[in-house]
Structures are given as structure tokens and as C-alpha cells.
Design an enzyme around this catalytic site. Structure first.
Site, PDB file in Angstrom:
ATOM      1  N   SER A 191       9.855  35.822   9.816  1.00 18.10           N
ATOM      2  CA  SER A 191       9.980  34.689   8.914  1.00 18.10           C
ATOM      3  C   SER A 191       9.392  35.135   7.580  1.00 18.10           C
ATOM      4  O   SER A 191       8.252  35.593   7.526  1.00 18.10           O
ATOM      5  CB  SER A 191       9.234  33.489   9.484  1.00 18.10           C
ATOM      6  OG  SER A 191       9.541  32.340   8.739  1.00 18.10           O
ATOM      7  N   GLU A 192      10.165  35.004   6.498  1.00 19.86           N
ATOM      8  CA  GLU A 192       9.808  35.742   5.279  1.00 19.86           C
ATOM      9  C   GLU A 192       8.574  35.202   4.557  1.00 19.86           C
ATOM     10  O   GLU A 192       8.107  35.818   3.606  1.00 19.86           O
ATOM     11  CB  GLU A 192      11.016  35.830   4.335  1.00 19.86           C
ATOM     12  CG  GLU A 192      11.545  34.528   3.784  1.00 19.86           C
ATOM     13  CD  GLU A 192      12.693  33.968   4.617  1.00 19.86           C
ATOM     14  OE1 GLU A 192      12.777  34.290   5.821  1.00 19.86           O
ATOM     15  OE2 GLU A 192      13.497  33.187   4.066  1.00 19.86           O
ATOM     16  N   ASN A 193       8.046  34.066   5.003  1.00 17.13           N
ATOM     17  CA  ASN A 193       6.783  33.616   4.408  1.00 17.13           C
ATOM     18  C   ASN A 193       5.592  34.432   4.929  1.00 17.13           C
ATOM     19  O   ASN A 193       4.469  34.207   4.488  1.00 17.13           O
ATOM     20  CB  ASN A 193       6.558  32.120   4.671  1.00 17.13           C
ATOM     21  CG  ASN A 193       6.554  31.775   6.136  1.00 17.13           C
ATOM     22  OD1 ASN A 193       7.395  32.238   6.894  1.00 17.13           O
ATOM     23  ND2 ASN A 193       5.602  30.974   6.557  1.00 17.13           N
ATOM     24  N   GLY A 194       5.859  35.352   5.869  1.00 16.86           N
ATOM     25  CA  GLY A 194       4.791  36.261   6.247  1.00 16.86           C
ATOM     26  C   GLY A 194       4.436  36.285   7.718  1.00 16.86           C
ATOM     27  O   GLY A 194       3.272  36.446   8.071  1.00 16.86           O
ATOM     28  N   SER A 212       5.914  41.149   3.336  1.00 20.17           N
ATOM     29  CA  SER A 212       7.068  40.593   4.040  1.00 20.17           C
ATOM     30  C   SER A 212       8.376  41.099   3.435  1.00 20.17           C
ATOM     31  O   SER A 212       9.306  41.480   4.153  1.00 20.17           O
ATOM     32  CB  SER A 212       7.012  39.063   3.961  1.00 20.17           C
ATOM     33  OG  SER A 212       8.081  38.508   4.680  1.00 20.17           O
TER      34      SER A 212
END
Lengths: 222, 232
Positions: free
Chosen positions: A45-48, A87
Site C-alpha cells: 500500500s503506497e502510503n508505506g 514506498s
């Protein structure tokens, strides 16, 4: 014609054991429900977060634990958490094995438009431009035509692009197609859907091989 | 080592020196890990004409959305701003400009700003409206867009724990853009849930080393949830 769940099932057939996968916001998130037995994947998930788990129970609910869709989530066993630069280093650096995202339009040159309709309020591209630029292996998941019947598989995208020449595979409610050398290639048709219907609803150049098998929605199917 | 003690006594002191037309870098993703109290202190001070760099711009009535209510922001650099009706209204009436930036490019611009790198090349956005007016170069047969670094007059950051020296640990996905913002502020202000004495945090676990941090304050946080989703 496939339901959203069936489209997700078809995409899930492309998951391989050991894959790191980014699922876009919206329909692509449904793919997580159909990971085939015996296949271990880690969701990025690209928020980290690498190793996104299920939604939390009431007891697990934690405002510091969300996914890129801003939904509360849990981390699975073996997850890793990092900052946004890290990320996108893994995304841009080509370390994510499969990216699944939605689109408004895809064209025969592999261009994708997914973030902006001129004249409407523009909400932003989020991470979509980085994802399509960084991934080798992308599957676009969308309906074949708009609600008013206009094809979304075009000769040239009419909307502002998210990425140029980066899409090779598309799963729609009617078909599974690949894009090669400036044309869509019809690889599979959805159960009960005729080649004629797909041809009629594909505005871009479409190559129809001699045999177009009906798709199966379970991995390892013919 | 009082000179290394970053603690300040009040939120007022934490944002001393912030003036109109400054650039403020704000950590957070959606409403997760946002510097709630520092945002409120900016509102209380009434400084205007701010350029805010943040992945999102809060929601109506909370987070950075509170600075839109008071019309203190003239420009926002963000990747996604879809959660905020007031934002939309101010963009349409021309009082607010927005520079939409791909999320990974935004993160890297700020990382570069903190790391002394003036610009970098990325394939992200090539062939799209994002690349318009930007230098493009070809490396090994692929096209890349030149993106400039971002730094700010102030960075406002939300951490979990910190020691007096400003060594910060973030919690879960509330980390997001916070360490990047912390590195790229001329004055970096961090608010945390707990301040401990030096030596109490494991040096191996520090996410933001104290060298980046100028001011530190302990606060209380609402931590509003944007999308409350539970397992069935």
C-alpha cells in the site's frame, strides 16, 4: 459479462507465489479476496505498508494504521512499514511484481488515462502515475465500455494521460486482452460473451486470433 | 547539552517566526499522522498567503482543511485533494491554486530538498500533463522528466515519541511523509505524543535523527479516522 467480483477473480489468476502486489483503489482491491490457495503474496500500500492485512475488528481499530485508500487496515504477519519516499522507491525502482489499477481509457499504444476529466474538478493522480511508470507488469481492470456504451479501448486516449506506452494487459467485464505492437489482441472472452460483441465494443485496433477461448475464473483452468 | 534540547514550552513558541507568504511542509497522509495542533496554531496566528506542501489537504473542518476555512492558504502542492468541498470551491473561484504532483514524485522532491539535491529525473509523468514545460532527457533508451526539489520555510511534523534531542519515532503508517518533511524544513517543528529523556529510545529505532529537528513539543491528538472500515 463479468461482475466486478468475477473480474477480480480473473485478475487473481495472474497472482504468483511470492509476488509483491499493489492493488489500486476501487475495484482492484477486490482481487485480495481471491488469492489462490497455495499462493503467498504481499500487498503493498503506497502510503508505506508492505504486507497489508484484513480490515480490523473493532478491538484492532487504530487511526495510525490505514491503507492508501485511507481505510483502516491491519498489517499481516511479516509486514514492513516505511516512509513515502521508500514506498515509491520500491514502486519506481521496479520492485513490485504486479500492479493492478482501474482506468477511464486505454489505447492500442498502451497509453492509459485514469485521473482527470477536463471540465470536472480534478482531484489528483495520487500514486497512479508513479505506479504505471515504475511497474513492468500492470493489469488494468475496467469495464469494456462506459455506461452509455462508448468503448474505453480506443485508438488514442482522449483524456489526459496517466502514463504513456506502459499498459500490456487489460481485464474487462467482456474479455482479457493484451496490447502488442499497436493493437489489442483478444486472448479470452468472458463466459457467454461472443467475439462479435467484443469486436463491436472495441474502438481501437483489435486482433482476433483464430481461437479465442472462454476464460476460466479459477487458477490453472484451461 | 542545553543547545541540543529541542523542547519548547508552548505551541506559540513552536511556530515563532512564521509569517505571511511562507512555504509550509506538512506531514501526513489523509488524516493519518497529521500535525493537528501545529495546524491549529497556524490558524490561531492568522498568517496568510501560505504555500502548503502536503500529500493531501485535510477534510472540511479538520487538518489542513481548517486553514482553508480561514483563507490562509493561497497555494497547495499535493497529489490528491478529493476529500474537501471547500478546497474545490476555492480553486474554482480562483483564490486557491493547486499544483498536482504525482505522489512518488512529491515524496522524492521533498527527500531531495532535505538531502541537498536540487533536481532529479524520473520516468513518472512522462508523456502526461505533469511533464509540460519540464526538461526531458533520455537515459538508456527511456525518457525521464526533470523534477525540482522542494524545501520549506517551516516543516510541521507529527511523530509518536521523541527524546529531548529531537530524535523521532513514528507509529505505523502515520510515518508516511513525516520524515521527509522533517528533513526539508528550514525550521522543522515536531509534535509528538510523548517526549522522553535522551537514552530512552533505542538508537537503532530512530526514524528522524535529531539533526533535522529544531523545535519539539508534546501534544494531545484527536486522530480522526477518515474511512472507518471494519472486518465483517
Amino acid at each position: 459479462m463479468l461482475t466486478r467480483q468475477e473480474m477480480a477473480q480473473r485478475v487473481a489468476c495472474e497472482l504468483r507465489d511470492g509476488y509483491y502486489v499493489n492493488l489500486g483503489i476501487g475495484i482492484p482491491t477486490l482481487v485480495a479476496n481471491y488469492v489462490p490457495p497455495g499462493v503467498d503474496v504481499m500487498l503493498q500500500s503506497e502510503n508505506g505498508l508492505l504486507g497489508m492485512g484484513a480490515f480490523p475488528t473493532e478491538a484492532e481499530l487504530d487511526p495510525d494504521m490505514i491503507n492508501a485508500g485511507k481505510q483502516t487496515v491491519t498489517a499481516c504477519r511479516g509486514a514492513a512499514i516505511f516512509d513515502s519516499a521508500e514506498s515509491f522507491a520500491m514502486i519506481r525502482g521496479g520492485h513490485v511484481d504486479l500492479t493492478v489499477l482501474g482506468a477511464l481509457e486505454v489505447d492500442e499504444a498502451g497509453n492509459i488515462a485514469s485521473w482527470m476529466i477536463p471540465g470536472k474538478m480534478v482531484k489528483g493522480m495520487g500514486g497512479a502515475m508513479d505506479l504505471v511508470a515504475g511497474a513492468e507488469n500492470i493489469i488494468v481492470m475496467m469495464t469494456h465500455a462506459s455506461k452509455s456504451g462508448e468503448s474505453k479501448l480506443l485508438p488514442h486516449c482522449t483524456l489526459p494521460l496517466t502514463g504513456a506506452g506502459c499498459i500490456r494487459r487489460v481485464v474487462t467485464d467482456l474479455a482479457y486482452l493484451e496490447i502488442e505492437d499497436g493493437a489489442f489482441i483478444l486472448r479470452e472472452r468472458a463466459p457467454g460473451v461472443s467475439v462479435e460483441e467484443i469486436v463491436a465494443k472495441t474502438a481501437g485496433k483489435l486482433i482476433v486470433p483464430d481461437t479465442v477461448p472462454e476464460m476460466t475464473l479459477t487458477p490453472g483452468g484451461a | 547539552m542545553a543547545g541540543l534540547d529541542k523542547r519548547v514550552a508552548s505551541y506559540q513558541e513552536a511556530l515563532d517566526g512564521i509569517t505571511n507568504d511562507m512555504t509550509v511542509l506538512a506531514g501526513g497522509f489523509g488524516l493519518c499522522g497529521i500535525p493537528e495542533n501545529l495546524i491549529d496554531e497556524i490558524r490561531r496566528r492568522g498568517v496568510r498567503g501560505l504555500t502548503v506542501v502536503s500529500n493531501n489537504c485535510g477534510v472540511d473542518g479538520f487538518g489542513l482543511g481548517r486553514l482553508l476555512e480561514t483563507r490562509q492558504v493561497s497555494k497547495v502542492v499535493a497529489s490528491y485533494v478529493g476529500e474537501n468541498a471547500l478546497f474545490e470551491q476555492q480553486v474554482i473561484n480562483g483564490s486557491l491554486t493547486v499544483e498536482l504532483t504525482p505522489q512518488g514524485t512529491l515524496a522524492e522532491k521533498i527527500r531531495a530538498g532535505g538531502a541537498g539535491i536540487p533536481a532529479f529525473y524520473t520516468a513518472t509523468g512522462y508523456g502526461t500533463p505533469v511533464a509540460q514545460g519540464k526538461e526531458v532527457r533520455e537515459f538508456d533508451g527511456r525518457h525521464y522528466v526533470m523534477e525540482r526539489a522542494i524545501s520549506g520555510d517551516f516543516a510541521i511534523v507529527k511523530g509518536w515519541k521523541a527524546d529531548w534531542y529531537g530524535n523521532v519515532i513514528y507509529r505505523h503508517t502515520a510515518r508516511n511523509f513525516n520524515p521527509l518533511m522533517a528533513s526539508a524544513g528550514r525550521i522543522t517543528v515536531v509534535e509528538v505524543e510523548e517526549i522522553v529523556a535522551p537514552g530512552e529510545l533505542d538508537p537503532n529505532a530512530i526514524h528522524t535523527p535529531g539533526i533535522y529537528v529544531d523545535r519539539l513539543i508534546q501534544g494531545r491528538f484527536e486522530k480522526r479516522i477518515e474511512q472507518r472500515t471494519l472486518r465483517a
